[in-house]
Design a protein around this motif. Structure first.
Motif, PDB file in Angstrom:
ATOM      1  N   ALA A  17       0.838  -1.208   0.000  1.00 16.68           N
ATOM      2  CA  ALA A  17       0.000   0.000   0.000  1.00 16.68           C
ATOM      3  C   ALA A  17       0.867   1.249   0.000  1.00 16.68           C
ATOM      4  O   ALA A  17       0.641   2.183  -0.779  1.00 16.68           O
ATOM      5  CB  ALA A  17      -0.929  -0.003   1.215  1.00 16.68           C
ATOM      6  N   SER A  44      -3.709   1.048  -5.608  1.00 16.47           N
ATOM      7  CA  SER A  44      -3.332   1.216  -4.196  1.00 16.47           C
ATOM      8  C   SER A  44      -4.553   1.086  -3.295  1.00 16.47           C
ATOM      9  O   SER A  44      -4.448   0.646  -2.139  1.00 16.47           O
ATOM     10  CB  SER A  44      -2.664   2.578  -3.972  1.00 16.47           C
ATOM     11  N   LEU A  73       2.688   1.741  -3.414  1.00 16.74           N
ATOM     12  CA  LEU A  73       1.788   2.181  -4.480  1.00 16.74           C
ATOM     13  C   LEU A  73       1.318   3.614  -4.264  1.00 16.74           C
ATOM     14  O   LEU A  73       1.162   4.379  -5.224  1.00 16.74           O
ATOM     15  CB  LEU A  73       0.597   1.232  -4.588  1.00 16.74           C
TER      16      LEU A  73
END
Length: 383
Positions: free
Chosen positions: A239, A268, A242
């Motif tokens: 996460a 994401s 991204l």
């Protein structure tokens, strides 16, 4: 037996969706027109949106939709009914609700798209776990690749520009949108239907992949226990990585529109939504009061979703049309916060007297009526 974690997550998703859609509820064809000079609060809110909001709650809702399909599929199978027949009836009725919502209330409707996507994966719900997971990952990979390709095309080839509120284009679209409700019907209907028709170019793959992933996660018990520490670390790392990539592209392409930024953030969003899910699931283990509040919201999520659209249409399209000409992003956020509190109160007091939301009740009874009608026809056909 209902899982409180799923109800609570549905509550989080439905409340969060308003913060995503609020800029388009007033005027779906202009969205938020950028101010010049740009207020500092707009920059702060855009950054927060990029990390915590853009695509996150829609993604979470997709996962929960898939989990819901898996729950119903298992329940029908256990009763020795045909899961596909029952779910087809449910999705056909949801499609009708979505059409009405998309044409007459809000062109950014998701129900129509979700019902179409769900119908296309009903057979996948029978797959063994490994095959279901593999298919979900494949569809999500295709969706991520298409999202990146679309973003790069818009950044490097089409030179898409953010619409400025002082521009001639914004004023023309604003006048067109507020020229009458019947014009809005045509525009909304066109947008709602075009979302479905163009979905194979991008969003179909992501939505169906998320639904299959949600079904897979339900079947392995994720909504009861969450991730392990090592799994959570890997997902959090993905996460963060991204989100950093999203920021790099956004900083180098400051003219990207809200729509393009949402496409960019869609990958994401998968990992951030999974983190949200894990947090809520862990909190639900401790009978947290916040979880109880969110669970109430989740139990009437369908009704609240439509209520959001009706209330925002009345406020921003009929009662206060001039709001969009001077409002900053913080003004929209404050409206969303205020209506979030209203939704929480509605859910709390409504469920003291009723077990289901009004639209949940209508949907369930419409499905049962269609089912009995089908069973009666089949019975007569055999005679």
């Amino acid at each position: 037996m209902r899982l409180q974690s799923i109800d609570a997550l549905r509550g989080v998703a439905i409340l969060g969706i308003l913060f995503m859609n609020i800029y388009f509820h007033g005027s779906i064809i202009t969205g938020y027109g950028e101010l010049t000079p740009k207020p500092f609060t707009d920059t702060i809110i855009e950054a927060l949106n990029s990390v915590f909001i853009d695509g996150r709650f829609r993604t979470l809702f997709c996962l929960l939709f898939g989990a819901g399909l898996a729950i119903q599929h298992h329940a029908y199978k256990k009763k020795k009914y045909s899961p596909k027949a029952f779910l087809t009836i449910r999705m056909n009725w949801l499609m009708l609700f979505g059409l009405v919502h998309g044409i007459f209330i809000f062109g950014g409707d998701i129900l129509l798209l979700y019902s179409v996507c769900a119908l296309s994966i009903l057979n996948s719900l029978n797959l063994p776990l490994k095959k279901l997971r593999r298919k979900a990952y494949l569809f999500l990979s295709i969706g991520a690749a298409l999202a990146l390709a679309i973003t790069l095309v818009l950044v490097f080839f089409l030179d898409e520009q953010t619409m400025l509120r002082a521009s001639t284009e914004y004023n023309e679209l604003y006048q067109l949108w507020f020229s009458g409700y019947f014009n809005q019907l045509w525009i909304q209907g066109g947008i709602a239907i075009s979302i479905v028709l163009t979905s194979p170019l991008f969003i179909y793959w992501q939505v169906t992949g998320l639904m299959m992933l949600g079904a897979f996660l339900y079947r392995i018990g994720f909504f009861k226990r969450g991730f392990t520490q090592s799994q959570l670390f890997i997902i959090s790392l993905a996460a963060l990585s991204l989100i950093c990539i999203d920021f790099i592209i956004l900083l180098n392409s400051p003219a990207l529109t809200d729509e393009t930024s949402s496409i960019l953030a869609s990958t994401s969003a998968i990992f951030v939504a999974l983190i949200y899910a894990h947090i809520v699931i862990k909190l639900s283990h401790h009978k947290n009061k916040i979880i109880a509040v969110l669970s109430n919201v989740g139990k009437v999520a369908f009704s609240l979703y439509i209520l959001q659209s009706i209330a925002m249409a009345m406020l921003l399209r009929f009662w206060h049309q001039g709001f969009h000409l001077s409002a900053q992003r913080v003004d929209y956020v404050l409206i969303a916060c205020g209506f979030t509190l209203i939704q929480i109160l509605i859910a709390h007091y409504y469920l003291q007297y009723f077990k289901q939301g009004p639209l949940e009740y209508l949907w369930r009874n419409a499905c049962q009526h269609s089912l009995y009608k089908r069973m009666y026809k089949n019975k007569n056909a055999h005679h």
